[in-house]
Each structure stands twice: as C-alpha cells, then as structure tokens.
Design a protein around this motif. Structure first.
Motif, mmCIF file in Angstrom:
data_model
loop_
_atom_site.group_PDB
_atom_site.id
_atom_site.type_symbol
_atom_site.label_atom_id
_atom_site.label_comp_id
_atom_site.label_asym_id
_atom_site.label_seq_id
_atom_site.Cartn_x
_atom_site.Cartn_y
_atom_site.Cartn_z
ATOM 1 N N LEU A 149 0.831 -1.202 0.000
ATOM 2 C CA LEU A 149 0.000 0.000 0.000
ATOM 3 C C LEU A 149 0.865 1.252 0.000
ATOM 4 N N LEU A 150 1.947 1.221 0.765
ATOM 5 C CA LEU A 150 2.872 2.354 0.774
ATOM 6 C C LEU A 150 3.462 2.571 -0.615
ATOM 7 N N GLN A 151 3.858 1.478 -1.271
ATOM 8 C CA GLN A 151 4.408 1.585 -2.611
ATOM 9 C C GLN A 151 3.355 2.002 -3.630
ATOM 10 N N GLY A 152 2.070 1.837 -3.278
ATOM 11 C CA GLY A 152 1.016 2.281 -4.165
ATOM 12 C C GLY A 152 1.075 3.781 -4.409
ATOM 13 N N GLY A 153 1.473 4.540 -3.384
ATOM 14 C CA GLY A 153 1.653 5.977 -3.571
ATOM 15 C C GLY A 153 2.730 6.272 -4.587
ATOM 16 N N THR A 154 3.808 5.479 -4.548
ATOM 17 C CA THR A 154 4.885 5.625 -5.522
ATOM 18 C C THR A 154 4.392 5.335 -6.934
ATOM 19 N N ALA A 155 3.669 4.226 -7.080
ATOM 20 C CA ALA A 155 3.187 3.838 -8.411
ATOM 21 C C ALA A 155 2.236 4.876 -8.975
ATOM 22 N N LEU A 156 1.346 5.391 -8.136
ATOM 23 C CA LEU A 156 0.397 6.396 -8.612
ATOM 24 C C LEU A 156 1.124 7.667 -9.043
ATOM 25 N N ALA A 157 2.158 8.042 -8.297
ATOM 26 C CA ALA A 157 2.934 9.231 -8.666
ATOM 27 C C ALA A 157 3.635 9.039 -10.002
ATOM 28 N N ILE A 158 4.178 7.840 -10.214
ATOM 29 C CA ILE A 158 4.864 7.564 -11.468
ATOM 30 C C ILE A 158 3.890 7.652 -12.647
ATOM 31 N N VAL A 159 2.640 7.215 -12.425
ATOM 32 C CA VAL A 159 1.645 7.235 -13.496
ATOM 33 C C VAL A 159 1.217 8.655 -13.844
ATOM 34 N N ILE A 160 0.968 9.491 -12.822
ATOM 35 C CA ILE A 160 0.315 10.771 -13.116
ATOM 36 C C ILE A 160 1.200 12.004 -12.908
ATOM 37 N N ALA A 161 2.358 11.866 -12.241
ATOM 38 C CA ALA A 161 3.150 13.061 -11.910
ATOM 39 C C ALA A 161 3.577 13.825 -13.166
ATOM 40 N N ALA A 162 4.145 13.108 -14.139
ATOM 41 C CA ALA A 162 4.648 13.792 -15.337
ATOM 42 C C ALA A 162 3.529 14.438 -16.152
ATOM 43 N N PRO A 163 2.462 13.684 -16.510
ATOM 44 C CA PRO A 163 1.400 14.337 -17.285
ATOM 45 C C PRO A 163 0.684 15.436 -16.499
ATOM 46 N N LEU A 164 0.489 15.229 -15.187
ATOM 47 C CA LEU A 164 -0.169 16.252 -14.381
ATOM 48 C C LEU A 164 0.705 17.500 -14.275
ATOM 49 N N GLY A 165 2.015 17.285 -14.096
ATOM 50 C CA GLY A 165 2.927 18.417 -14.040
ATOM 51 C C GLY A 165 2.929 19.200 -15.335
ATOM 52 N N SER A 166 2.922 18.488 -16.452
ATOM 53 C CA SER A 166 2.902 19.143 -17.753
ATOM 54 C C SER A 166 1.611 19.939 -17.952
ATOM 55 N N PHE A 167 0.477 19.340 -17.571
ATOM 56 C CA PHE A 167 -0.823 20.008 -17.721
ATOM 57 C C PHE A 167 -0.904 21.266 -16.851
ATOM 58 N N LEU A 168 -0.532 21.111 -15.571
ATOM 59 C CA LEU A 168 -0.592 22.258 -14.670
ATOM 60 C C LEU A 168 0.416 23.332 -15.074
ATOM 61 N N LEU A 171 -1.153 25.399 -17.524
ATOM 62 C CA LEU A 171 -2.320 26.103 -16.994
ATOM 63 C C LEU A 171 -1.940 27.233 -16.036
ATOM 64 N N ILE A 172 -1.031 26.945 -15.099
ATOM 65 C CA ILE A 172 -0.703 27.926 -14.054
ATOM 66 C C ILE A 172 0.797 28.210 -13.947
ATOM 67 N N GLY A 173 1.596 27.655 -14.868
ATOM 68 C CA GLY A 173 3.030 27.896 -14.831
ATOM 69 C C GLY A 173 3.757 26.911 -13.919
ATOM 70 N N TRP A 174 5.074 26.790 -14.116
ATOM 71 C CA TRP A 174 5.821 25.796 -13.348
ATOM 72 C C TRP A 174 5.876 26.175 -11.870
ATOM 73 N N ARG A 175 5.930 27.453 -11.556
ATOM 74 C CA ARG A 175 5.953 27.856 -10.145
ATOM 75 C C ARG A 175 4.617 27.521 -9.475
ATOM 76 N N GLY A 176 3.532 27.793 -10.176
ATOM 77 C CA GLY A 176 2.225 27.459 -9.632
ATOM 78 C C GLY A 176 2.060 25.969 -9.419
ATOM 79 N N THR A 177 2.652 25.166 -10.324
ATOM 80 C CA THR A 177 2.572 23.718 -10.199
ATOM 81 C C THR A 177 3.237 23.240 -8.916
ATOM 82 N N PHE A 178 4.417 23.754 -8.617
ATOM 83 C CA PHE A 178 5.079 23.374 -7.371
ATOM 84 C C PHE A 178 4.331 23.930 -6.163
ATOM 85 N N PHE A 179 3.768 25.126 -6.300
ATOM 86 C CA PHE A 179 3.075 25.734 -5.162
ATOM 87 C C PHE A 179 1.821 24.943 -4.788
#
Length: 408
Positions: A149-168, A171-179
């Motif tokens: 279950l702990l590793q599930g957080g890792t797997a979910l991040a690997i699946v969505i982090a890159a596309p979500l980061g790119s989308f955000l 939408l709101i800029g790289w600084r907004g994405t980190f914020f």
C-alpha cells in the motif's frame, strides 16, 4: 545454509489491529515524495527559460535531490536517533513542504537547487525509515499488504506526476505547479498529526551499524540482488520514450497511451502484491526479475510491433512495480531488529543502483544501439534472480504475527 523464517511460538501474541489510516496517510506522503522528485522532468523547458539557465542545468535538479537522498539515508537516522519516529516523519514532511515553497518562489538557480536538496533530504530520510515504521504499525500478517500500500503511492505518482505536471505547467506555470503541492503537504502533515501513534526510538542507529549488517551473508546477497534489480529496471525504463519514438514509431498521443498502460499495469501489480507476498516471498523475489529479464529480451525482438510492445509494457509494469515491496518485506523478515539501519543502507544502495543503471544504459543506448541497453537490463535482472535464490532459499511468510515494537 537454509533459513527457516516461519514464525513460531517465541513471537509475541497478536497485537492490536493495524491502523490502516496511518498507513494510508504515509502512502500519500510517498506520492508527494516521488511526484516532487520527478516533477521537473515535465517542466524543464519553462524552468530553464524563467531562471535563465540551460535545460541541462535544470535537469540537475533530479541529480541534486538524488545526492541528498543518499546522504540522508546514510546519516539521517543516526543524527535523529533520539527522536520519536512520529516526530521524525512530521519533520521530513515539513521539509518537503519547505522544499515546494522554496522551489516555487526561487528567485535564482541557487535557491532552486537548495529547494531540490530539501526534497532529497525528505526522500532519503523517510524511505530509510519506512519499513521500520510499517513493521511497528502493522501486524505480522498485514506487513506485506502495508508495504504494498505504501508503494502504491509511488506507483500512482509515477503514473500521473509527469502528465499532471505538464498540464498544470501549461495552466498555471511551473511555479504554480510546485506551489499546488504546498497545501497538499500541509494537509498530509495535519493528517499525520491526527493518525500516527507515538513511536519511541528503539534502535541505536549509526553508519557503522549499517555496514556491520553486511557481515550477515544472507543480507549482503539480498542487497546485491536488490541493487542488480534496480540497475536492470532503470537501464531500460528510463529509455522507454526514445525507444517507443524511434523503434516502435509512436507519435506523442499514442506514446502517452502506451505509457499509461505501463503505469496501470504497475498499479495492478501492487494491488495483488500484498496477497502474493504473504503466500510465497521466495517465488516472488526470484520470479519478478526473471519475468522482467524475459520481457526485456522480447522487447528487443518485437520492438517495431505496436500491439506486441504495448502488451509487453503492461506486463513490465505489472512485474516491475512490486519489486520494492518484495525486497522491503524480505528485509523485515531477515533483520527485524535492525530495520532502520538496514533501511538506510537499502535506500542508499537503490539510489546508487538507479544512477548506475541509468548511466550504463544511456552509454550503451548512444554507442551500441537501443537494443544493447535492453540486453544489459535482461542480464542484470537475471543476475538479480539468481542472487535472490541464494538470499532466501526457504523464505516463507505465514499468517502468524511479527512482534511489533511499542507504539503509543
């Protein structure tokens, strides 16, 4: 010498029920850690333009976080040995929030790298403690499920982090994405305050105690098998995009779908990992790298064929993602009283293995051709399977409880 780790009557009686809310909140933390570690990958161009640096310099953000993760995994547990482990987890979460804030507000490249160093500290510190903490939270029969279950957080991040980061980022800029991750981190901190029990320090951890574990032949062989597994996986995984673009001939849209399938395969693997690990850990430790080695060879053979490559990558995700959970469960059985020391050593080894696999695979990819990186992956993973057989010849998990150290 065969090792019989079937639990017997000398172990403690069944303790209180596993606090799954605590495990889930730690899974959220791993999602944030891994997501923030690799988020710069999808934001390199705008980061470089805004900070007036090259994209190569911006890419150093990942190397910096990895370096500080290694340092913290080796020395963090010793420096914080006197603190309640609940307090230490809260501290690393606060460091993670500070990292996001520093990166989002960075006026220059130096402050940006300082923020990335902070996320490395949080990564190395928490992961080095994670197995030890779960062993204290979960009853023996629940431990493999908790690790998965702990590793599930890792797997979910690997699946969505890159596309979500790119989308955000669009939408709101790289600084907004980190914020955006700042309030999420604060929410995680509050949740931890509510559900994590007190966990007084139980081990006297030092760097020397970590390396003293290498006197244990079984532990040393297992660490070598872990290192080969992560080197093999990353000598191939990191170069999947150029492989899919140049060999399979995919455009960006189809490529994204194929990578999504890989990520979904990984989530499926973790969803069944807890059950399988409880039944026969030895078969999993040997079978996963063996299957991945075979898949690497098959990818060489059918790389230009879209449907075959896509199917093989779903299987790659299925067999790839549970490996950290498998070796975490193995360590909890081999050195149950030295999990903080062993965790620190394991995290440092994994970070070095990831870097080594990426470097070796990249050199082969550029010089001999893409197939050579995949062949290297197959050889390393096959070696991991062989060493796994030596590290755990008769390792069996039962439903009997593992004694849990005091949590209040």
């Amino acid at each position: 010498m065969a090792i019989d780790l079937t639990l017997d009557d000398t172990l403690a009686a069944e303790g209180p029920a596993t606090p799954w809310a605590a495990v889930i909140c730690l899974s959220l933390l791993t999602f944030l850690l891994v997501g923030l570690e690799f988020m710069p990958v999808s934001l390199l161009t705008p980061i470089a333009q805004d900070l007036a640096i090259s994209e190569g310099q911006a890419g150093q953000a990942i190397a910096v976080s990895g370096l500080f993760a290694v340092i913290t995994s080796l020395f963090g547990n010793a420096l914080l040995a006197r603190f309640d482990r609940r307090t230490v987890v809260l501290l690393y979460t606060a460091v993670l929030v500070a990292s996001s804030l520093a990166v989002a507000l960075a006026p220059n490249f130096l402050v940006f790298l300082a923020g990335r160093a902070l996320v490395g500290i949080a990564i190395g510190g928490f992961w080095s403690l994670s197995t030890a903490i779960l062993a204290r939270l979960a009853s023996g029969s629940d431990l493999p499920k908790a690790i998965a279950l702990l590793q599930g957080g890792t797997a979910l991040a690997i699946v969505i982090a890159a596309p979500l980061g790119s989308f955000l980022g669009e939408l709101i800029g790289w600084r907004g994405t980190f914020f955006v991750t700042v309030p999420v981190g604060v929410a995680a901190l509050v949740w931890q305050l509510a559900v994590l029990p007190k966990m007084p320090p139980m081990e006297a951890v030092s760097v020397s105690s970590m390396f003293r574990l290498l006197r244990n032949r079984t532990f040393t062989i297992g660490m070598a098998a872990t290192g080969l597994a992560f080197m093999g996986m990353n000598s191939l995984s990191i170069y999947l995009r150029p492989f899919l673009e140049s060999v399979t001939g995919l455009d960006v849209n189809v490529l994204s779908l194929v990578l999504l399938g890989l990520g979904l395969g990984g989530l499926a693997g973790l969803s069944i990992a807890g059950f399988v690990l409880r039944r026969n850990l030895t078969a999993v430790l040997i079978g996963l790298p063996s299957a991945l080695a075979l898949l690497a060879l098959l990818l060489i053979a059918v790389g230009p064929v879209l449907w075959a490559t896509a199917a093989l990558l779903v299987l790659w995700g299925l067999f790839n993602t549970p490996i950290p959970a498998a070796w975490g469960t193995w360590m909890a059985q081999i050195i149950p009283d030295d999990l903080e020391a062993g965790g620190g050593l394991q995290v440092a080894l994994i970070q070095f293995a990831i870097a080594g696999g990426a470097s070796a695979g990249g050199m082969l990819f550029d010089t001999a051709g893409w197939w050579s990186a995949f062949l290297l992956a197959a050889a390393l993973l096959a070696g991991s399977a062989l060493l796994a057989a030596a590290a755990s010849p008769r390792l069996v998990l039962t439903d009997a409880p593992i004694a849990r150290k005091e949590c209040r």
